[in-house]
Write an enzyme that holds these catalytic residues in place. Structure first.
Site, PDB file in Angstrom:
ATOM      1  N   TYR A  53      14.423  -2.392  -8.609  1.00  0.00           N
ATOM      2  CA  TYR A  53      14.271  -3.839  -8.828  1.00  0.00           C
ATOM      3  C   TYR A  53      15.643  -4.513  -8.865  1.00  0.00           C
ATOM      4  O   TYR A  53      15.729  -5.742  -8.861  1.00  0.00           O
ATOM      5  CB  TYR A  53      13.521  -4.148 -10.134  1.00  0.00           C
ATOM      6  CG  TYR A  53      12.112  -3.583 -10.218  1.00  0.00           C
ATOM      7  CD1 TYR A  53      11.471  -3.054  -9.101  1.00  0.00           C
ATOM      8  CD2 TYR A  53      11.415  -3.589 -11.409  1.00  0.00           C
ATOM      9  CE1 TYR A  53      10.196  -2.525  -9.188  1.00  0.00           C
ATOM     10  CE2 TYR A  53      10.127  -3.070 -11.509  1.00  0.00           C
ATOM     11  CZ  TYR A  53       9.531  -2.527 -10.392  1.00  0.00           C
ATOM     12  OH  TYR A  53       8.258  -2.007 -10.485  1.00  0.00           O
ATOM     13  N   HIS A 114       9.143   6.782  -9.930  1.00  0.00           N
ATOM     14  CA  HIS A 114       8.586   5.536  -9.395  1.00  0.00           C
ATOM     15  C   HIS A 114       7.435   5.804  -8.414  1.00  0.00           C
ATOM     16  O   HIS A 114       6.364   5.212  -8.533  1.00  0.00           O
ATOM     17  CB  HIS A 114       9.699   4.730  -8.730  1.00  0.00           C
ATOM     18  CG  HIS A 114       9.410   3.268  -8.625  1.00  0.00           C
ATOM     19  ND1 HIS A 114      10.391   2.310  -8.607  1.00  0.00           N
ATOM     20  CD2 HIS A 114       8.241   2.587  -8.536  1.00  0.00           C
ATOM     21  CE1 HIS A 114       9.833   1.108  -8.520  1.00  0.00           C
ATOM     22  NE2 HIS A 114       8.533   1.249  -8.463  1.00  0.00           N
TER      23      HIS A 114
HETATM   24  P1  NAP Z   1       1.412  -9.580 -11.441  1.00  0.00           P
HETATM   25  O1  NAP Z   1       2.037  -9.398 -12.772  1.00  0.00           O
HETATM   26  O2  NAP Z   1       0.002  -9.186 -11.232  1.00  0.00           O
HETATM   27  O3  NAP Z   1       1.532 -11.102 -10.985  1.00  0.00           O
HETATM   28  C1  NAP Z   1       2.746 -11.788 -11.044  1.00  0.00           C
HETATM   29  C2  NAP Z   1       2.498 -13.188 -10.462  1.00  0.00           C
HETATM   30  O4  NAP Z   1       1.566 -13.906 -11.284  1.00  0.00           O
HETATM   31  C3  NAP Z   1       3.768 -14.009 -10.407  1.00  0.00           C
HETATM   32  O5  NAP Z   1       3.701 -14.771  -9.209  1.00  0.00           O
HETATM   33  C4  NAP Z   1       3.659 -14.919 -11.637  1.00  0.00           C
HETATM   34  O6  NAP Z   1       4.324 -16.143 -11.395  1.00  0.00           O
HETATM   35  C5  NAP Z   1       2.154 -15.135 -11.715  1.00  0.00           C
HETATM   36  N1  NAP Z   1       1.692 -15.388 -13.074  1.00  0.00           N
HETATM   37  C6  NAP Z   1       2.015 -14.696 -14.207  1.00  0.00           C
HETATM   38  N2  NAP Z   1       1.387 -15.213 -15.277  1.00  0.00           N
HETATM   39  C7  NAP Z   1       0.642 -16.253 -14.819  1.00  0.00           C
HETATM   40  C8  NAP Z   1      -0.218 -17.201 -15.456  1.00  0.00           C
HETATM   41  N3  NAP Z   1      -0.438 -17.151 -16.770  1.00  0.00           N
HETATM   42  N4  NAP Z   1      -0.813 -18.138 -14.679  1.00  0.00           N
HETATM   43  C9  NAP Z   1      -0.588 -18.189 -13.346  1.00  0.00           C
HETATM   44  N5  NAP Z   1       0.215 -17.329 -12.693  1.00  0.00           N
HETATM   45  C10 NAP Z   1       0.827 -16.369 -13.427  1.00  0.00           C
HETATM   46  O7  NAP Z   1       2.262  -8.839 -10.292  1.00  0.00           O
HETATM   47  P2  NAP Z   1       3.557  -7.908 -10.206  1.00  0.00           P
HETATM   48  O8  NAP Z   1       4.787  -8.629 -10.579  1.00  0.00           O
HETATM   49  O9  NAP Z   1       3.468  -7.290  -8.848  1.00  0.00           O
HETATM   50  O10 NAP Z   1       3.267  -6.729 -11.259  1.00  0.00           O
HETATM   51  C11 NAP Z   1       3.742  -6.748 -12.588  1.00  0.00           C
HETATM   52  C12 NAP Z   1       4.835  -5.725 -12.799  1.00  0.00           C
HETATM   53  O11 NAP Z   1       4.373  -4.416 -12.460  1.00  0.00           O
HETATM   54  C13 NAP Z   1       6.062  -5.911 -11.915  1.00  0.00           C
HETATM   55  O12 NAP Z   1       6.877  -6.975 -12.335  1.00  0.00           O
HETATM   56  C14 NAP Z   1       6.693  -4.556 -12.063  1.00  0.00           C
HETATM   57  O13 NAP Z   1       7.392  -4.479 -13.304  1.00  0.00           O
HETATM   58  C15 NAP Z   1       5.487  -3.625 -12.057  1.00  0.00           C
HETATM   59  N6  NAP Z   1       5.167  -3.026 -10.731  1.00  0.00           N
HETATM   60  C16 NAP Z   1       5.274  -1.674 -10.593  1.00  0.00           C
HETATM   61  C17 NAP Z   1       4.965  -1.058  -9.385  1.00  0.00           C
HETATM   62  C18 NAP Z   1       5.093   0.433  -9.255  1.00  0.00           C
HETATM   63  O14 NAP Z   1       5.053   0.946  -8.134  1.00  0.00           O
HETATM   64  N7  NAP Z   1       5.241   1.162 -10.333  1.00  0.00           N
HETATM   65  C19 NAP Z   1       4.540  -1.824  -8.294  1.00  0.00           C
HETATM   66  C20 NAP Z   1       4.409  -3.203  -8.462  1.00  0.00           C
HETATM   67  C21 NAP Z   1       4.714  -3.788  -9.688  1.00  0.00           C
HETATM   68  P3  NAP Z   1       5.442 -16.744 -12.422  1.00  0.00           P
HETATM   69  O15 NAP Z   1       6.517 -15.714 -12.575  1.00  0.00           O
HETATM   70  O16 NAP Z   1       5.888 -17.978 -11.737  1.00  0.00           O
HETATM   71  O17 NAP Z   1       4.706 -17.026 -13.721  1.00  0.00           O
END
Ligand code: NAP
Length: 282
Positions: A53, A114
């Site tokens: 990241y 990861h």
């Molecule tokens: P997510 O958390 O499902 O969605 C994030 C999106 O939702 C962003 O665009 C955010 O925008 C929006 N959001 C958040 N809260 C909201 C609310 N209350 N109302 C409306 N929109 C909202 O997706 P993600 O970032 O892919 O996944 C979360 C975390 O999982 C990542 O940050 C990472 O740490 C981890 N991850 C791990 C892997 C892996 O392979 N291990 C893969 C993918 C992700 P804003 O920021 O503008 O609020």
């Protein structure tokens, strides 16, 4: 000290964790530090980062600022991940040391692999290197991400160590019932990545909207409460302090069991082609 009290839990190795955490993918630079620090002040204790990241420095700085502001460092669980290009015993040890230096916090609370990258076939040695880091005290807990059931079985068989966590894609479109059952059987904590399905159309699904109206909460809160009731630690990412607070405020209501089941019935598959048997990241 925190606005919202996110319940703490204990992992299978006795280390602390929480029912909900903060994703940090894309939170970089000074804005990223401010957003992560705001999350800690709101009450998030599990912070999810990764070498890939490119924001371990920012996460470490946010933790430092929050602790200078009075938050207890001991309560915070900083998670980072070993990238595919660092697989192997020695490489994993070097990677963990480098992450520790970049975070600047000394101990890493939770270190994950990861992606398993099965074609490289080094995840068992990688895990052995992580266990060595745990044994020397640089890492408090060792886990994995994106592991399938056969991969977990092999890891446990060959190392004798049950990972504390498996962080997997999990949201109402991909509820992962079989993986959750396997985790529960082995005391592995399920952690949900992309718990909001990256926002997508999930939050405007009629079912989610109707339930939000019925429970007088937001659609996001319905989805995150569903994760809590499945026993999975969701790590929603938000850059916005108000949305972070909204996302954390899911411990004051409970979904009926049939509503939990109805949400799980939205199942339709992965968000993109991230099948750990074939998708590899380096
Ligand atoms: P997510 O958390 O499902 O969605 C994030 C999106 O939702 C962003 O665009 C955010 O925008 C929006 N959001 C958040 N809260 C909201 C609310 N209350 N109302 C409306 N929109 C909202 O997706 P993600 O970032 O892919 O996944 C979360 C975390 O999982 C990542 O940050 C990472 O740490 C981890 N991850 C791990 C892997 C892996 O392979 N291990 C893969 C993918 C992700 P804003 O920021 O503008 O609020």
């Amino acid at each position: 000290m925190a606005d919202i009290d996110i319940p703490a839990i204990t992992l299978n190795d006795g280390t602390p964790f929480a029912e909900l955490g903060l994703g940090t993918y894309k939170l970089t630079g000074e804005e990223g530090i401010a957003a992560i620090e705001a999350g800690i002040r709101t009450g998030y204790r599990v912070l999810d980062t990764a070498v890939n990241y490119g924001n371990e420095r920012e996460v470490g700085e946010a933790v430092r600022r929050a602790t200078e502001g009075g938050v207890d460092r001991e309560e915070i669980i900083v998670t980072t991940k070993i990238p595919g290009r660092h697989h192997g015993y020695d490489e994993a040890i070097a990677s963990g040391r480098e992450s520790s230096a970049t975070l600047g916090l000394g101990r890493i609370d939770l270190l994950l692999i990861h992606w398993p990258n099965p074609s490289v076939d080094k995840y068992v040695d990688t895990f052995r290197g992580m266990i060595a880091l745990r044994d020397e005290g640089l890492v408090r807990s060792v886990g994995v991400s994106n592991f399938t059931r056969p991969m977990l079985e092999r890891l446990i068989d060959e190392t004798g160590v049950v990972p504390s966590v498996n962080q997997i894609e999990l949201h109402p479109y991909f509820p992962q019932a079989e993986m959750r059952a396997f985790h529960a059987e082995h005391g592995i904590r399920t952690e949900s990545w992309s718990p909001l399905a990256r926002r997508s159309e999930l939050l405007t699904e009629p079912l989610i909207r109707d339930l939000a109206a019925a429970y007088q909460v937001s659609p996001t809160q319905v989805v995150l409460r569903w994760h809590v009731q499945l026993g999975a630690t969701a790590i929603p990412k938000s850059a916005d302090p108000d949305r972070q607070r909204e996302n954390a405020d899911v411990f004051g209501f409970m979904l009926d069991d049939d509503h939990v089941e109805a949400i799980s019935a939205l199942e339709r598959g992965r968000l993109f082609d991230a099948d750990p048997d074939t998708h590899e990241e380096f």
